[in-house]
Design a protein around this motif. Sequence first.
Motif, PDB file in Angstrom:
ATOM      1  N   ALA A 176       0.858  -1.191   0.000  1.00  7.19           N
ATOM      2  CA  ALA A 176       0.000   0.000   0.000  1.00  7.19           C
ATOM      3  C   ALA A 176       0.890   1.235   0.000  1.00  7.19           C
ATOM      4  N   ASP A 177       0.291   2.363  -0.385  1.00 10.50           N
ATOM      5  CA  ASP A 177       1.016   3.630  -0.299  1.00 10.50           C
ATOM      6  C   ASP A 177       0.846   4.178   1.109  1.00 10.50           C
ATOM      7  N   PRO A 178       1.934   4.632   1.722  1.00  5.64           N
ATOM      8  CA  PRO A 178       1.790   5.244   3.049  1.00  5.64           C
ATOM      9  C   PRO A 178       1.027   6.561   2.959  1.00  5.64           C
ATOM     10  N   HIS A 179       0.440   6.954   4.084  1.00  2.00           N
ATOM     11  CA  HIS A 179      -0.287   8.224   4.119  1.00  2.00           C
ATOM     12  C   HIS A 179       0.668   9.361   3.752  1.00  2.00           C
ATOM     13  N   PRO A 180       0.226  10.283   2.891  1.00  2.00           N
ATOM     14  CA  PRO A 180       1.157  11.322   2.422  1.00  2.00           C
ATOM     15  C   PRO A 180       1.655  12.256   3.529  1.00  2.00           C
ATOM     16  N   THR A 182       2.612  11.376   6.533  1.00  5.72           N
ATOM     17  CA  THR A 182       3.417  10.667   7.542  1.00  5.72           C
ATOM     18  C   THR A 182       4.676  11.481   7.861  1.00  5.72           C
ATOM     19  N   GLY A 186       7.688   8.386  11.276  1.00 12.89           N
ATOM     20  CA  GLY A 186       6.782   7.303  10.886  1.00 12.89           C
ATOM     21  C   GLY A 186       5.411   7.410  11.505  1.00 12.89           C
TER      22      GLY A 186
ATOM     23  N   THR B 153      -4.744   4.483   1.976  1.00 11.74           N
ATOM     24  CA  THR B 153      -3.333   4.330   2.305  1.00 11.74           C
ATOM     25  C   THR B 153      -3.195   3.405   3.513  1.00 11.74           C
ATOM     26  N   ALA B 154      -1.985   2.932   3.733  1.00 20.29           N
ATOM     27  CA  ALA B 154      -1.705   2.122   4.925  1.00 20.29           C
ATOM     28  C   ALA B 154      -0.219   2.227   5.232  1.00 20.29           C
ATOM     29  N   ASN B 155       0.090   2.283   6.525  1.00 20.79           N
ATOM     30  CA  ASN B 155       1.480   2.446   6.967  1.00 20.79           C
ATOM     31  C   ASN B 155       1.919   1.309   7.864  1.00 20.79           C
ATOM     32  N   PRO B 156       3.149   0.858   7.711  1.00 21.52           N
ATOM     33  CA  PRO B 156       3.730   0.054   8.799  1.00 21.52           C
ATOM     34  C   PRO B 156       3.928   0.992   9.990  1.00 21.52           C
TER      35      PRO B 156
END
Lengths: 189, 545
Positions: A176-180, A182, A186, B153-156
């Motif tokens: 997935a794409d990380p939240h813009p 962030t 992190g 969206t999703a983050n580690p």
Amino acid sequence: MESDEAAEHRVRTMVLEAFADTIIPGEKRGPDDAAIAGVDVGGGAVAGGAIELLEDPAGGLAPALDTICVELDEYAREHAAATGLDLDPDLPPFVGLPFEARTALVEKLTSPDHPDKQMWVGLALFCNMAFDSAPHMHTVDALASGHPGLLAMGYESPEPDGLWRFPTFSYGRQLADPHPSTTATGSPA
Amino acid sequence: MTTTESTDVLVIGSGFGGAIAAYHLAAGGAQVKVFERGPWLKADDFEHDFKLGASYTRVFDFVIGDGMSVLGGNCVGGGSVVYFATMPRAPRFVFERHGSIGRRMWPAAISRDTLEPWYDRVAEALPVTQQTWDRVPYAGGLFAAACHHAGRTANPAPSAIDVDMCTNCNWMMAGCRFDAKRSLLLNYLPAALAHGAEIRPLHEVQHLVRNADGSYRVHYRVVDEEDYRILHGEGTIDAKIVVLAAGAGATPVILQRSEPHLGRMPHAVGRYFSGNGERLNTAVFDEDRVREVLKLSRPDGRAYEAYQIGRGPTVASWDRLDGALPEFERYSLEQLYFPPALGTILAQVPDASPSWFGREKKEMLRRWQSWLTIFTMSEDDNEGVFGPPPETGNAHRFSQQMLGHGPLRYRPTENTRRGWSLADADVKDILERDGLSRVMPWTNDLVGAYTVHPLASCRIGDDPATSALDDRHELRGHPGIFVTDGSAVPGALTVNPASTIAALAERAMPGIVRAARDRGVAVTYGAPSPDGETAGRRAVAHLRS
């Protein structure tokens, strides 16, 4: 000749088994098995060890089991009378209920507005635990002895030292794409 | 006749709030004792075993209240031993929340910006690290792929786990056998011991009494190491400063029980409890759809079937952590693992009646390895209120360990329900898309709502009517008593709170050291990170006064 005490305990066990079988049903142990309704294949909460768990002093329900069974039978009598069911006089009333009626009664006893809900939910919780985590046994022993619940759930076995390790554990790629927004640490902004 | 010991500082509880205080005060030269009501276990004691009496039942408590059940740590190291070590910082908007009190809930002195250097200290101490996609366990990967498929969206998430040491056994609620989880047993607590602090496990504080000289006499009982229902001897200890950090489910209860001795408590003691707006949904995935729609497969050919593998939550979706959205409508969604028993009983079968037991539930359990649990952390309305305290402890203990009934009452308001409802719909939209899974929220009918992150029951604030502590964490009207645990957090954080609880505790330390000095304790502030690192200390040097 069975003593009165032994007979009372046998009856109590039947009632508790019938309750446990309503929570996680299983197959009958034989043609004369009245406690287990036999509506599902494989072992259920009873085969999982619900009675051993309920009777374990560590759990906290053991001192209340006599009262619980008396009340359960009383509720079963009322339920049968209210719904026009005939109970087998040779069986404890709750055991005499068909599976659907047992289910309806357990729903009623555990509903948010029932005055003794906490006790009935506790009883259900322990029956469920017997099936899905077998807390009356060491987990490695439960798996080694073919515990019906853990096996049904596909609970993986440990390594030979009795500890679980999963050396292969990841799809290994970004999915997935990380939240813009962030931040550099992190975290969300 | 019994004798009363004395110490400079008594710390009650050894989780984040207690361990951080114990370290800084001991390192600064104070005589520190830490009373912890749970046992003191270490890596070798942490068992992979569900048996009653194994570490799994010894180290945490499940307290059933009226409308809210609370899971919390009950051991030396507190929540850090049993938690999943997910350590995001709270989003900026959280500090601007008003809740239902018509004004900013947080003290004016605290914002994300002012807390940042204290978060940094915590991150350095544990340490907290960012996680990488190549080490995300299957369940986190599945959630990420489902989010991506739904245009999200999703983050580690940042974590206090040494991934190189982690075996992905998912037993971390029983304590980490491999010391991969960077609990307080590996940093603040050993550093506090090295500076002379003393930790006493199985010491349950019952109430406090104020002495004529302004110090406090603390009354405690000793808990049986095997059957926590049994209390042994009692004792007292005098302390010039008391740091209360027994957890948001216990700190207010100790203060309530102390009220006849200490005098009137601030109104907010035992009120404004927040469950961090927590809620769970369980999805059962269709393995074929996982393969076809998300193109996922494991090296052995299976698509998923890996619920058991991993290290709790690793991936979170923060799309709704948007400060422009109305309050009570913001939340994060986080993939989570919950072990059997507590993690299955409340899960519901879609379209089944009954939904939580019976034939259909058994069928759902047969597909357990295809489960995915999604954890909502939203903005609740601080609805929790503690009733009269039990005679001892914070609950009537039911089982030998773990289970008890507590005095907390919680009735979710329409605001809280709206957040849960929006989150449930969002989870359903993401996870049921194109037939990937069927999903249902856990039932609240059996043990009420539930939280693993109890907060706010003795909170900081600027308004004496709605906060129990001032912005230095001192209990209003009771000088020398400080509260540094999750109960001090003003409200729900929309993310895992440990990082924020710890940062607030770090921030409170210079003030507590100053208060100790004012009471004649020879102590200074300025310890480095527990392992000797100094970057965090340098960064806060100008904030001491």
